[in-house]
Design an enzyme around this catalytic site. Structure first.
Site, PDB file in Angstrom:
ATOM      1  N   GLU A 189      -3.591   5.967   1.505  1.00  0.00           N
ATOM      2  CA  GLU A 189      -3.383   4.572   1.882  1.00  0.00           C
ATOM      3  C   GLU A 189      -4.578   4.133   2.715  1.00  0.00           C
ATOM      4  OE1 GLU A 189      -0.063   2.025   4.382  1.00  0.00           O
ATOM      5  OE2 GLU A 189       0.551   3.802   3.238  1.00  0.00           O
ATOM      6  N   LYS A 203       0.822  -1.228   0.000  1.00  0.00           N
ATOM      7  CA  LYS A 203       0.000   0.000   0.000  1.00  0.00           C
ATOM      8  C   LYS A 203       0.848   1.268   0.000  1.00  0.00           C
ATOM      9  CE  LYS A 203      -2.226  -1.197   3.779  1.00  0.00           C
ATOM     10  NZ  LYS A 203      -1.820  -2.603   3.952  1.00  0.00           N
ATOM     11  N   THR A 204       1.824   1.307   0.895  1.00  0.00           N
ATOM     12  CA  THR A 204       2.615   2.528   1.032  1.00  0.00           C
ATOM     13  C   THR A 204       3.372   2.839  -0.251  1.00  0.00           C
ATOM     14  OG1 THR A 204       2.837   2.271   3.424  1.00  0.00           O
ATOM     15  CG2 THR A 204       4.492   3.618   2.321  1.00  0.00           C
TER      16      THR A 204
END
Length: 466
Positions: free
Chosen positions: A165, A121-122
């Site tokens: 995110e 995600k990051t």
């Protein structure tokens, strides 16, 4: 002109303001003109960055830190009920807002892209933020890590796009209503909150249901959990589904990923066109993240060829295979990987980039007792990909110890898989231990989601002084 700050959030107090998610929201609110305050357990560069934006940051937690004019208290799921500032808010009738609700309010009136998945995600959120900014679209963003370029995890931008995110760990991503959602993968994790894959799938399906009518789901075609989820939601009315991956049936098909040292050249087909671009971090999984970002941007109407070129401006994000330095011919790299799938992917990426002539040494810190209890065997098997590993005690984060759950679960599994692995209970001893193991040409990975990241500079110093 900045979107208005909700009246209930114009003087917010953040408990745990230094956390990755909390600090990002605090920064955006400060940039929008809110009078931000909060507390954290210790001083940090993040606390200094918040103060530079005008925020008041207290160190330690005490009821007296809560200002008389506070309009709300923002918390994450990690804040315990007995926190004195939380108790003071309850006594004074000050509204308590969960971090996810605060972030959702910041997206109001904008075009959100929410990036979800068990891993990646990051990085994917960061790729989007950097590339959209490179194109002059000036997005707002809230990320779980610091960008290597701008050096921050959040920013208020003047553009209409908000990249966020979306955290599944506590189901907080159910609060968002994105125009475009990315799901990178769906695997069992966060065992304190999910008892089974069925619960995980239900949670992600709820997240998909939050996509705005006429919006787009960008979802991995090659990962089993994501494929299963796609089958469950593909026929939903008003939902556009775009799959990406290496399979022939992917809507955005990855034709090749060609490693070039610590970068990769990626070729894809999208809407009948073939595009080739560079990803400035090693590993096939990062190439897939970049393609997900490309598909999401295209779904918002960003020209794909321009976005593909802009993705090459992404130079990494803190703790995602981040080079910390080199000393005595040894490179030290920091990895946030803490789930077996992430560990395997990062180790394979480094092995591919470094070649067989270099040894890979890992300093691994398990994260959470619950995760170690459920996935300790798989973590040990992943460490077998390294030439040698040092395993630290479990970083507890928000959890209390679980009887019988220690790093020994990982060490035993690693040795059973043929790995050279040793325990080390004293963090202070690690730099000298690693310096004694390493030789010129080696790569050292500090790996985990806890404070193992602090060891990189100390290991470099020990290598210099040996």
């Amino acid at each position: 002109m900045a979107p208005a700050v909700p009246t209930t959030m114009d003087r917010p107090h953040f408990i745990g303001i230094g956390g990755a998610g909390m600090s990002g929201i605090a920064k955006i609110l400060a940039q929008r003109g809110a009078k931000v305050a909060g507390s954290d357990a210790r001083e940090s560069a993040t606390a200094d960055a918040l103060r530079a934006l005008g925020a008041t940051v207290h160190i330690g937690h005490a009821a007296g830190h809560l200002a008389e004019d506070a309009t709300c208290v923002v918390v994450s799921s990690a804040i315990r009920p007995d926190n004195p500032e939380l108790a003071a808010a309850a006594a004074r009738g000050i509204p308590v807002v969960h971090r996810s609700d605060a972030l959702a309010r910041l997206m109001d009136g904008l075009r959100p892209i929410a990036v979800a998945g068990t891993h990646g995600k990051t990085t994917t959120t960061s790729m989007l933020a950097v590339s959209l900014d490179t194109l002059g679209l000036d997005p707002s963003y809230a990320i779980g890590g610091d960008l290597a370029g701008p050096g921050t995890n959040a920013r208020h931008g003047a553009g209409e796009i908000f990249v966020a995110e979306a955290d599944e760990s506590d189901r907080s991503f159910h609060k968002y209503a994105p125009e475009v959602a990315i799901i990178l993968n769906v695997e069992l994790d966060h065992h304190a909150n999910y008892a089974s894959m069925a619960e995980i799938h239900d949670s992600f399906e709820t997240f998909v249901g939050r996509i705005r009518p006429g919006g787009t789901l960008v979802v991995a075609a090659d990962q089993a959990g994501a494929r299963d989820l796609t089958a469950r939601v593909a026929d939903r009315e008003g939902l556009n589904v775009v799959t990406y991956g290496e399979g022939e049936d992917a809507d955005v098909r990855i034709l090749s990923v060609v490693p070039r040292g610590l970068t990769s050249d990626v070729t894809v087909t999208l809407d009948g066109r073939t595009l080739t671009f560079t990803v400035s971090v090693p590993g096939r999984h990062y190439a897939h993240n970049a393609v997900a970002a490309l598909a999401a941007g295209a779904a918002l109407g960003v020209p794909a060829d321009e976005l593909a070129r802009a993705l090459g401006s992404f130079t990494g994000v803190g703790r995602r295979l981040q080079l910390k330095g080199e000393a005595a011919g040894v490179q030290v790299i920091d990895s946030y990987a803490h789930h077996p799938t992430e560990m395997t992917a990062d180790l394979e990426a480094i092995r591919g980039a470094a070649g067989d002539a270099s040894r890979i040494l890992v300093v691994f810190q398990p994260h959470l007792f619950s995760r170690t209890q459920e996935l300790g065997k798989e973590m040990g098997q992943a460490l077998a990909l390294a030439d040698s590993s040092v395993v630290l005690d479990i970083y507890p984060a928000r959890e209390d110890p679980v009887p019988g759950v220690t790093s020994d679960l990982i060490i035993e599994a690693a040795r059973a898989a043929g790995a050279d692995v040793r325990p080390e209970h004293a963090m202070a001893a690690v730099p000298d231990v690693v310096a004694g193991m390493a030789r010129p040409g080696d790569l050292v990975l500090t790996m985990g989601a806890g404070d193992v990241t602090d060891l990189g500079p100390r290991i470099l110093a020990a290598l210099e002084n040996r």
